[in-house]
Design a protein around this motif. Structure first.
Motif, PDB file in Angstrom:
ATOM      1  N   ASN A   1      29.111  49.957  43.148  1.00 25.06           N
ATOM      2  CA  ASN A   1      30.562  49.902  43.389  1.00 25.06           C
ATOM      3  C   ASN A   1      30.977  49.797  44.845  1.00 25.06           C
ATOM      4  O   ASN A   1      32.140  49.562  45.120  1.00 25.06           O
ATOM      5  CB  ASN A   1      31.282  51.123  42.796  1.00 25.06           C
TER       6      ASN A   1
ATOM      7  N   ARG B   1      32.978  47.004  46.070  1.00 24.24           N
ATOM      8  CA  ARG B   1      34.397  46.977  45.713  1.00 24.24           C
ATOM      9  C   ARG B   1      35.225  47.826  46.673  1.00 24.24           C
ATOM     10  O   ARG B   1      36.414  47.622  46.807  1.00 24.24           O
ATOM     11  CB  ARG B   1      34.594  47.498  44.295  1.00 24.24           C
TER      12      ARG B   1
ATOM     13  N   VAL C   1      39.309  50.383  49.820  1.00 19.66           N
ATOM     14  CA  VAL C   1      40.027  50.902  48.653  1.00 19.66           C
ATOM     15  C   VAL C   1      39.137  51.971  48.019  1.00 19.66           C
ATOM     16  O   VAL C   1      37.940  51.750  47.848  1.00 19.66           O
ATOM     17  CB  VAL C   1      40.322  49.758  47.654  1.00 19.66           C
ATOM     18  N   PRO C   2      39.684  53.138  47.693  1.00 18.30           N
ATOM     19  CA  PRO C   2      38.841  54.212  47.163  1.00 18.30           C
ATOM     20  C   PRO C   2      38.378  53.944  45.730  1.00 18.30           C
ATOM     21  O   PRO C   2      39.176  53.550  44.886  1.00 18.30           O
ATOM     22  CB  PRO C   2      39.775  55.438  47.181  1.00 18.30           C
ATOM     23  N   LEU C   3      37.107  54.149  45.488  1.00 20.75           N
ATOM     24  CA  LEU C   3      36.530  54.007  44.149  1.00 20.75           C
ATOM     25  C   LEU C   3      35.366  54.976  44.056  1.00 20.75           C
ATOM     26  O   LEU C   3      34.801  55.343  45.074  1.00 20.75           O
ATOM     27  CB  LEU C   3      35.975  52.598  43.952  1.00 20.75           C
ATOM     28  N   ILE C   4      35.025  55.359  42.839  1.00 20.49           N
ATOM     29  CA  ILE C   4      33.889  56.260  42.687  1.00 20.49           C
ATOM     30  C   ILE C   4      32.599  55.448  42.731  1.00 20.49           C
ATOM     31  O   ILE C   4      32.405  54.526  41.939  1.00 20.49           O
ATOM     32  CB  ILE C   4      33.991  57.053  41.387  1.00 20.49           C
TER      33      ILE C   4
ATOM     34  N   PHE D   1      45.986  60.726  44.012  1.00 18.70           N
ATOM     35  CA  PHE D   1      45.014  59.894  44.708  1.00 18.70           C
ATOM     36  C   PHE D   1      43.671  59.904  43.966  1.00 18.70           C
ATOM     37  O   PHE D   1      43.084  58.852  43.694  1.00 18.70           O
ATOM     38  CB  PHE D   1      44.861  60.432  46.131  1.00 18.70           C
TER      39      PHE D   1
ATOM     40  N   ARG E   1      41.896  56.967  41.817  1.00 17.79           N
ATOM     41  CA  ARG E   1      40.538  56.538  42.154  1.00 17.79           C
ATOM     42  C   ARG E   1      39.689  56.444  40.890  1.00 17.79           C
ATOM     43  O   ARG E   1      38.929  55.483  40.717  1.00 17.79           O
ATOM     44  CB  ARG E   1      39.927  57.540  43.141  1.00 17.79           C
ATOM     45  N   GLU E   2      39.842  57.412  39.987  1.00 13.21           N
ATOM     46  CA  GLU E   2      39.084  57.370  38.736  1.00 13.21           C
ATOM     47  C   GLU E   2      39.539  56.207  37.858  1.00 13.21           C
ATOM     48  O   GLU E   2      38.732  55.486  37.275  1.00 13.21           O
ATOM     49  CB  GLU E   2      39.262  58.682  37.967  1.00 13.21           C
TER      50      GLU E   2
ATOM     51  N   VAL F   1      41.073  53.410  38.709  1.00 13.08           N
ATOM     52  CA  VAL F   1      40.724  52.102  39.275  1.00 13.08           C
ATOM     53  C   VAL F   1      39.219  51.840  39.145  1.00 13.08           C
ATOM     54  O   VAL F   1      38.800  50.701  38.946  1.00 13.08           O
ATOM     55  CB  VAL F   1      41.192  52.017  40.742  1.00 13.08           C
ATOM     56  N   THR F   2      38.417  52.907  39.220  1.00  8.05           N
ATOM     57  CA  THR F   2      36.982  52.724  39.026  1.00  8.05           C
ATOM     58  C   THR F   2      36.704  52.171  37.634  1.00  8.05           C
ATOM     59  O   THR F   2      35.857  51.303  37.452  1.00  8.05           O
ATOM     60  CB  THR F   2      36.242  54.060  39.207  1.00  8.05           C
TER      61      THR F   2
ATOM     62  N   ALA G   1      37.283  48.494  37.264  1.00 13.76           N
ATOM     63  CA  ALA G   1      36.295  47.648  37.929  1.00 13.76           C
ATOM     64  C   ALA G   1      36.967  46.428  38.548  1.00 13.76           C
ATOM     65  O   ALA G   1      36.780  45.303  38.093  1.00 13.76           O
ATOM     66  CB  ALA G   1      35.186  47.235  36.960  1.00 13.76           C
ATOM     67  N   PRO G   2      37.760  46.644  39.598  1.00  7.67           N
ATOM     68  CA  PRO G   2      38.572  45.565  40.159  1.00  7.67           C
ATOM     69  C   PRO G   2      37.736  44.470  40.800  1.00  7.67           C
ATOM     70  O   PRO G   2      36.627  44.724  41.257  1.00  7.67           O
ATOM     71  CB  PRO G   2      39.399  46.286  41.227  1.00  7.67           C
TER      72      PRO G   2
ATOM     73  N   HIS H   1      41.987  43.579  45.619  1.00  8.77           N
ATOM     74  CA  HIS H   1      41.729  44.508  46.718  1.00  8.77           C
ATOM     75  C   HIS H   1      42.979  44.885  47.504  1.00  8.77           C
ATOM     76  O   HIS H   1      43.284  46.050  47.699  1.00  8.77           O
ATOM     77  CB  HIS H   1      40.677  43.912  47.645  1.00  8.77           C
TER      78      HIS H   1
ATOM     79  N   LEU I   1      45.535  46.932  45.605  1.00 10.66           N
ATOM     80  CA  LEU I   1      45.082  48.306  45.420  1.00 10.66           C
ATOM     81  C   LEU I   1      45.214  49.115  46.696  1.00 10.66           C
ATOM     82  O   LEU I   1      45.544  50.297  46.671  1.00 10.66           O
ATOM     83  CB  LEU I   1      43.626  48.314  44.938  1.00 10.66           C
TER      84      LEU I   1
ATOM     85  N   PHE J   1      47.157  52.715  46.835  1.00  7.93           N
ATOM     86  CA  PHE J   1      46.584  53.981  47.284  1.00  7.93           C
ATOM     87  C   PHE J   1      47.277  54.526  48.529  1.00  7.93           C
ATOM     88  O   PHE J   1      47.597  55.705  48.594  1.00  7.93           O
ATOM     89  CB  PHE J   1      45.095  53.796  47.610  1.00  7.93           C
TER      90      PHE J   1
ATOM     91  N   PHE K   1      36.287  60.717  32.782  1.00 12.95           N
ATOM     92  CA  PHE K   1      36.749  59.850  33.860  1.00 12.95           C
ATOM     93  C   PHE K   1      35.927  60.029  35.126  1.00 12.95           C
ATOM     94  O   PHE K   1      35.965  59.224  36.023  1.00 12.95           O
ATOM     95  CB  PHE K   1      38.225  60.121  34.165  1.00 12.95           C
TER      96      PHE K   1
END
Lengths: 203, 309
Positions: A152, A155, A165-168, B74, B78-79, B81-82, B85-86, B91, B94, B98, B276
């Motif tokens: 990830n 991304r 951009v924040p993602l896990i 926030f 984040r969860e 948007v994860t 799977a953008p 980008h 998003l 955020f 999540f």
């Protein structure tokens, strides 16, 4: 202080879930080379930041000089905070050849975070591994070569973007790659790449 | 500190203490490592952390509460948007979601600009997201991608922000900080979750939505919602409501909270994940914990505003 802020910020951006699949962790006797798939400028520092403190203090990410040496802030981060080994990507000569630089670091007792694909791939796909990893292994077989899979991060900061951009994200550490005598370069590189990709399938 | 708030906090932490004690006894009694008990203890431990954080923020004041909720949004975003799977084309939009829209939404609530805070995301946010996505020139899956970003903002930011908005309501004849009203909402919702779980585990037989969430049963739903509503009714003194109004509000909050959990289960099923995230040990992610607040807060807020403000 900056170190703490930086790691905190990185954690907020990535959530950084870490998995250890390997057995050798956490107190290796040898120096280690973590090799991972490369998709973002943050790759190296993320692996560095999720390592436990006692390993982190003696692990240095290998990073591109042209990116990390560009601005004062990046220079400061890369040199003072995570002590990156900055390597030349374009103008390699005999004197500044990356592999020489890296073996010196390993000789000095520090571990490395290394990206065998060289430049970042387009994102999703993991590219073929360049010969650098093989050079390193043949010059310095007395290290543990640990595959790491990053998910990830491409991304979070895709190629060409400045703002994240924040993602896990997940960081998965595997078992040390066993070294086989007389293995051809291509076979080795293929096996190393599979070791990284296998960590993805196990997720 | 408000005397009622003192009692409320005292009761919460006393109950947590009792829960921890029971958890410890159970762990000692079971000889082999029992996964259910371990999970229960992890949950209780997480409850401590959540209650301490929440109480501290609310005690420090409305600004701190807003900061806490901004952070929660926030993390929830984040969860979410994860899971989306953008792709590359999302980008920039998003980034706006955020770092610009989320803080601005809470800022608007904090300065008490009711009108703008209520239309900011549904109107301006939802106008700007498709524009920003179109500007990238990426057309593949454009509609689905844009809709998902809009929905993420509504669920993770807009709906959640109605909970701290309670702090800025002007309720004539209601003595004491509105923080008590926020506590009322959060306690009823969370009690409903806990009691549904307890009733479901002990008496649950008939699944209520087997394809979505096999753990949810009719017995758990009815028992949990009714008993949590009684808890809410018992708390009527800290609210501007009479006892039966507090009971009705609680019932509504519990039912909406249940639907919130159901919707979130549908999202998780769709994406093939169980939780999540793993942000809160034993509870999964932030969204797993606040799913019922997301759906109950807007309704509760508007009803209170309409009838009491």
């Amino acid at each position: 202080m900056i170190d703490l802020l930086f790691r905190g910020g990185l954690r907020l951006l990535t959530g950084a879930q870490t998995f250890w699949k390997g057995e050798a962790y956490p107190y290796p006797e040898k120096v280690q080379v973590y090799f991972a798939n490369h998709s973002s400028h943050l790759d190296a520092v993320l692996i560095w930041s999720v390592l436990p403190p006692e390993l982190r203090s003696k692990t240095r990410p290998v990073a591109a000089r042209d990116y990390w040496n560009k601005y004062r802030f990046r220079r400061h981060l890369s040199q003072k905070v995570f002590r990156a080994v900055l390597i030349e990507r374009t103008h390699c000569t005999k004197e500044n050849h990356p592999v020489l630089q890296l073996t010196e670091v390993l000789d000095g007792g520090d571990s490395l975070i290394f990206f065998p694909e060289g430049s970042r791939g387009g994102g999703e796909e993991t590219g073929t591994f360049k010969s650098g990893l093989h050079h390193l292994v043949s010059r310095f077989p007395d290290a543990e070569y640990i595959p790491v899979y990053l998910e990830n991060l491409n991304r979070v900061l895709p190629k060409g973007e400045v703002l994240p951009v924040p993602l896990i994200c997940t960081v998965t550490f595997g078992n040390a790659l066993p070294l086989i005598a007389d293995e051809s370069r291509n076979d080795f590189l293929h096996r190393a790449r599979e070791a990284v990709l296998n960590l993805k399938r196990e997720l | 500190m408000d005397p009622q708030l003192k009692i409320l906090l005292g009761v919460i932490f006393l109950l947590l203490g009792i829960a921890s004690g029971i958890g410890r006894v159970l762990e000692k009694r079971s000889e082999k490592a029992n996964a259910v008990i371990r999970n229960l203890n992890a949950r209780i431990k997480a409850w401590w952390v959540m209650c301490i954080f929440f109480s501290l923020a609310v005690l420090i004041g409305p600004k701190m509460t807003l900061v806490l909720f901004t952070l929660m949004s926030f993390l929830a975003l984040r969860e979410f948007v994860t899971l989306i799977a953008p792709g590359r084309g999302d980008h920039r939009a998003l980034f706006w979601a955020f770092f610009v829209i989320t803080p601005l939404q809470y800022y608007l609530i904090g300065i008490g600009w009711y009108g703008l805070s209520m239309i900011f995301i549904p109107v301006f946010g939802c106008l700007w997201m498709p524009i920003r996505n179109a500007l990238t020139g990426e057309t593949e899956d454009y509609m689905a991608r844009t809709a998902l970003v809009q929905w993420a903002l509504m669920i993770c930011v807009y709906f959640v922000s109605h909970a701290p908005a309670l702090l800025f309501l002007d309720i004539p004849g209601y003595a004491g900080p509105n923080a008590k009203l926020l506590f009322f909402l959060v306690i009823v919702v969370q009690m409903s979750d806990v009691l549904q779980y307890v009733w479901g585990k002990t008496l649950g037989k008939h699944p209520i939505a087997p394809s979505l969430s096999p753990g949810k049963t009719i017995e758990g739903f009815v028992g949990g919602v009714l008993s949590a509503s009684l808890v809410g009714m018992a708390m009527f003194r800290i609210t501007p409501f009479s006892w039966w109004q507090a009971g009705l509000f609680s019932l509504l909050i519990c039912i909406m909270g249940f639907f919130g959990g159901l919707v979130m289960s549908a999202i998780k099923r769709d994406r093939g994940v169980k939780d999540f995230g793993s942000f809160i040990e034993g509870h999964g992610g932030m969204l797993d914990r606040i799913d019922s607040i997301i759906f109950s807060a807007p309704l509760f807020f508007h009803l209170v505003r309409f009838y009491f403000s």
